[in-house]
Design an enzyme around this catalytic site. Structure first.
Site, PDB file in Angstrom:
ATOM      1  N   ASP A  86       0.979   2.504   3.787  1.00  0.00           N
ATOM      2  CA  ASP A  86       0.080   3.559   3.301  1.00  0.00           C
ATOM      3  C   ASP A  86       0.874   4.856   3.104  1.00  0.00           C
ATOM      4  O   ASP A  86       0.399   5.950   3.446  1.00  0.00           O
ATOM      5  CB  ASP A  86      -1.103   3.762   4.247  1.00  0.00           C
ATOM      6  CG  ASP A  86      -2.168   4.673   3.656  1.00  0.00           C
ATOM      7  OD1 ASP A  86      -2.083   4.998   2.457  1.00  0.00           O
ATOM      8  OD2 ASP A  86      -3.073   5.079   4.406  1.00  0.00           O
ATOM      9  N   HIS A 141      -5.321  -0.705   5.644  1.00  0.00           N
ATOM     10  CA  HIS A 141      -5.099   0.171   6.803  1.00  0.00           C
ATOM     11  C   HIS A 141      -6.166   0.082   7.894  1.00  0.00           C
ATOM     12  O   HIS A 141      -6.864   1.043   8.198  1.00  0.00           O
ATOM     13  CB  HIS A 141      -4.906   1.626   6.386  1.00  0.00           C
ATOM     14  CG  HIS A 141      -5.810   2.150   5.291  1.00  0.00           C
ATOM     15  ND1 HIS A 141      -7.149   1.948   5.271  1.00  0.00           N
ATOM     16  CD2 HIS A 141      -5.520   2.900   4.193  1.00  0.00           C
ATOM     17  CE1 HIS A 141      -7.662   2.551   4.193  1.00  0.00           C
ATOM     18  NE2 HIS A 141      -6.694   3.128   3.522  1.00  0.00           N
ATOM     19  N   HIS A 166       2.555  14.204   0.587  1.00  0.00           N
ATOM     20  CA  HIS A 166       1.911  15.458   0.182  1.00  0.00           C
ATOM     21  C   HIS A 166       2.957  16.568   0.267  1.00  0.00           C
ATOM     22  O   HIS A 166       3.986  16.405   0.937  1.00  0.00           O
ATOM     23  CB  HIS A 166       0.727  15.786   1.096  1.00  0.00           C
ATOM     24  CG  HIS A 166      -0.404  14.805   0.989  1.00  0.00           C
ATOM     25  ND1 HIS A 166      -1.211  14.734  -0.136  1.00  0.00           N
ATOM     26  CD2 HIS A 166      -0.854  13.840   1.825  1.00  0.00           C
ATOM     27  CE1 HIS A 166      -2.118  13.776   0.033  1.00  0.00           C
ATOM     28  NE2 HIS A 166      -1.915  13.210   1.218  1.00  0.00           N
ATOM     29  N   HIS A 224       0.832  -1.216   0.000  1.00  0.00           N
ATOM     30  CA  HIS A 224       0.000   0.000   0.000  1.00  0.00           C
ATOM     31  C   HIS A 224       0.862   1.259   0.000  1.00  0.00           C
ATOM     32  O   HIS A 224       1.258   1.749   1.056  1.00  0.00           O
ATOM     33  CB  HIS A 224      -0.929  -0.006   1.215  1.00  0.00           C
ATOM     34  CG  HIS A 224      -2.024   1.011   1.152  1.00  0.00           C
ATOM     35  ND1 HIS A 224      -3.304   0.742   1.581  1.00  0.00           N
ATOM     36  CD2 HIS A 224      -2.053   2.291   0.705  1.00  0.00           C
ATOM     37  CE1 HIS A 224      -4.062   1.816   1.403  1.00  0.00           C
ATOM     38  NE2 HIS A 224      -3.316   2.781   0.889  1.00  0.00           N
ATOM     39  N   PHE A 248      -5.358  14.232   3.816  1.00  0.00           N
ATOM     40  CA  PHE A 248      -5.044  13.098   4.687  1.00  0.00           C
ATOM     41  C   PHE A 248      -3.785  12.392   4.189  1.00  0.00           C
ATOM     42  O   PHE A 248      -3.600  12.235   2.986  1.00  0.00           O
ATOM     43  CB  PHE A 248      -6.186  12.071   4.625  1.00  0.00           C
ATOM     44  CG  PHE A 248      -7.476  12.496   5.269  1.00  0.00           C
ATOM     45  CD1 PHE A 248      -7.660  12.366   6.635  1.00  0.00           C
ATOM     46  CD2 PHE A 248      -8.529  12.983   4.500  1.00  0.00           C
ATOM     47  CE1 PHE A 248      -8.872  12.705   7.233  1.00  0.00           C
ATOM     48  CE2 PHE A 248      -9.741  13.334   5.082  1.00  0.00           C
ATOM     49  CZ  PHE A 248      -9.910  13.203   6.452  1.00  0.00           C
ATOM     50  N   GLY A 249      -2.952  11.919   5.074  1.00  0.00           N
ATOM     51  CA  GLY A 249      -1.855  11.039   4.656  1.00  0.00           C
ATOM     52  C   GLY A 249      -0.535  11.316   5.348  1.00  0.00           C
ATOM     53  O   GLY A 249      -0.249  12.451   5.739  1.00  0.00           O
ATOM     54  N   HIS A 294     -10.397   0.115   0.617  1.00  0.00           N
ATOM     55  CA  HIS A 294     -10.428   1.254   1.530  1.00  0.00           C
ATOM     56  C   HIS A 294     -11.871   1.294   2.016  1.00  0.00           C
ATOM     57  O   HIS A 294     -12.789   1.603   1.256  1.00  0.00           O
ATOM     58  CB  HIS A 294     -10.039   2.525   0.763  1.00  0.00           C
ATOM     59  CG  HIS A 294     -10.258   3.791   1.527  1.00  0.00           C
ATOM     60  ND1 HIS A 294      -9.223   4.607   1.914  1.00  0.00           N
ATOM     61  CD2 HIS A 294     -11.395   4.403   1.952  1.00  0.00           C
ATOM     62  CE1 HIS A 294      -9.710   5.671   2.555  1.00  0.00           C
ATOM     63  NE2 HIS A 294     -11.023   5.567   2.587  1.00  0.00           N
ATOM     64  N   LEU A 322       2.337   6.502  -5.139  1.00  0.00           N
ATOM     65  CA  LEU A 322       3.495   7.051  -5.856  1.00  0.00           C
ATOM     66  C   LEU A 322       3.118   8.302  -6.658  1.00  0.00           C
ATOM     67  O   LEU A 322       3.990   8.950  -7.229  1.00  0.00           O
ATOM     68  CB  LEU A 322       4.128   5.983  -6.749  1.00  0.00           C
ATOM     69  CG  LEU A 322       4.677   4.752  -6.002  1.00  0.00           C
ATOM     70  CD1 LEU A 322       5.313   3.770  -6.982  1.00  0.00           C
ATOM     71  CD2 LEU A 322       5.669   5.129  -4.911  1.00  0.00           C
TER      72      LEU A 322
END
Ligand code: NCD
Ligand code: ZN
Length: 424
Positions: free
Chosen positions: A304, A231, A308, A59, A322-323, A178, A62
């Site tokens: 995951d 996740h 960003h 997960h 998110f991330g 997800h 890219l």
């Protein structure tokens, strides 16, 4: 002319107690033994180092095509190699979405040209990840996609998901979901609960995740498709996966290091690097994740990795994307908090980060054995470093683990017989 990795300790399925040499010729592991003659080969001294099958991350994001300012296949696979990963499966929430064979082929070509790891595309379940029209699953498989996901979003309509599973079953493709019911998650930016109330931030309840996992377990039973839950963050979800496994259904699950190590009460609302989806949940959820990971209900670790830009993550908590990134710190975090603390053995961790993902998704790699592809990671388990995002090879620097100390770092990564990372 090949490589001899000398005097290393092999870990994983074929662990050896004594120090051995590994001969790599071409793209394969040729021989494992004592005192292998290195004449004519490049010698890699592994004294005091451990040789692991290359890690496999099912997960990652890219971001190519479309969001090259966040990450590219080149920068993301460099980050993978630096983290000891030799294979990464990349999610389809690109722009355009990876919803047709041309984009799958583009990703594979880019990885062949610029990649530092094996890159396996995961294709979208629905066109544009809009949840309506199904993609051409046989064509996506034919082009090289290894699984199907609308990651970033859940497939809201049960009828669409059921049909996708029916076709996926026919073509032996896993559904990598997800799980998020958008009617329940709404506009939340962190876990719904005491911490969100204290901070005055809108919450995402764990039932938004659990409801969709429950639905898809029912559909996996009806269709027989392999359902892999991405996740996993909540106790309620784990109970459902346990139920599914108890019934012998083809259901598997992954957990990210951040859900094993962080909770919502730690969130700094002025730092959007703490924002991730599914959100960091309560201590009770985190403990359930740990227990489920240790007992195998959650099968594998997946990062995951979600890069960003700094500008995006400088936005307020309610607005930032998110991330979190994860590729370059996953192993040191897991080694520090799970192996060093005695919760699991090193071989068990390697199993969850290399061998088991290979088995579950029928991938090459995951074991060190003559004849296998030379996908290897050399680890210095004594090295201790402070996590410093500025040193990441990923374009993404967004991690709440910045400043934390971690032990056990990859020093050399080999993919298909080629050195893709070397920090020695
Ligand atoms: N996990 C995240 O918080 N973000 C991911 C999407 C996803 O994996 O759901 C992203 O693409 O940024
Ligand atoms: Zn997701």
């Amino acid at each position: 002319m090949g490589y001899v990795l000398k005097h290393g300790t092999i870990i994983g399925e074929n662990t050896r107690l004594e120090q051995v040499d590994v001969l790599v010729e071409g793209n394969r592991i040729k021989q494992i033994g004592i005192d292998i003659d290195s004449t004519g080969h490049t010698l890699i001294d592994c004294t005091n180092l451990f040789i692991s099958p290359g890690f496999i991350d099912m997960h990652v994001h890219l971001r190519e095509p479309g969001f090259e300012y966040k990450e590219t296949i080149e920068s993301g696979s460099k980050a993978a190699a630096a983290g000891g990963f030799t294979t990464v499966a990349c999610m389809p929430n690109t722009r355009p979405a990876t919803d047709n064979a041309d984009i799958v082929r583009f990703i594979i070509e880019q990885a062949n040209k610029h990649g530092y790891a094996r890159v396996l595309p995961i294709a979208a379940i629905t066109a544009g990840q809009k949840g309506e029209e199904l993609t051409d699953i046989p064509a996506l498989k034919e082009a090289g996609a290894v699984g199907l996901s609308d990651d970033g979003r859940g497939v809201q309509r049960a009828d669409r998901m059921k049909r996708a599973m029916e076709i996926a079953k026919q073509y032996d493709m896993p559904l990598i979901i997800h799980a998020e019911d958008e009617t329940l998650s709404g506009k939340g930016c962190m876990n719904a609960g005491e911490a969100a109330e204290r901070l005055g931030l809108p919450g995402i309840p764990d039932d938004a995740e659990a409801v969709m996992v429950a639905r898809d377990i029912v559909l996996a039973e009806v269709t027989g498709a392999h359902l892999h839950v991405c996740h996993v963050s909540a106790k309620s979800v784990i109970e459902l996966i346990r139920y599914a496994k108890g019934r012998g259904l083809p259901v598997t699950g992954e957990v990210a290091p951040h859900h094993l190590l962080l909770t919502d009460d730690q969130i700094d609302p002025d730092n959007s690097d703490w924002k991730v989806n599914p959100p960091l949940r309560t201590k009770r959820d985190r403990e359930a994740c740990i227990e489920a990971f240790l007992d195998g209900t959650l099968d594998i670790v997946a990062t995951d990795h979600a890069p960003h830009s700094v500008e995006e993550k400088q936005k307020p908590f309610t607005e930032a994307p998110f991330g979190m990134v994860g590729l370059e710190i996953a192993f040191p975090l897991m080694y520090t908090h799970f192996v060093k603390t005695g919760r699991m053995t090193l071989n068990e961790l390697v199993d969850r980060m290399a061998t088991r993902p290979a088995k579950l998704f029928k991938l090459q790699g995951g074991r060190i054995q003559p004849g296998e592809p030379a996908d290897l990671t050399v680890l210095d388990l004594h090295a201790t470093k402070v996590i410093d995002p500025a040193s990441f090879l990923s374009k993404g620097k967004n991690t709440p683990f910045a400043g934390q100390k971690a032990q056990g770092w990859p020093v050399l990564t080999m993919v298909d017989g080629v050195v893709s990372f070397d920090a020695r």
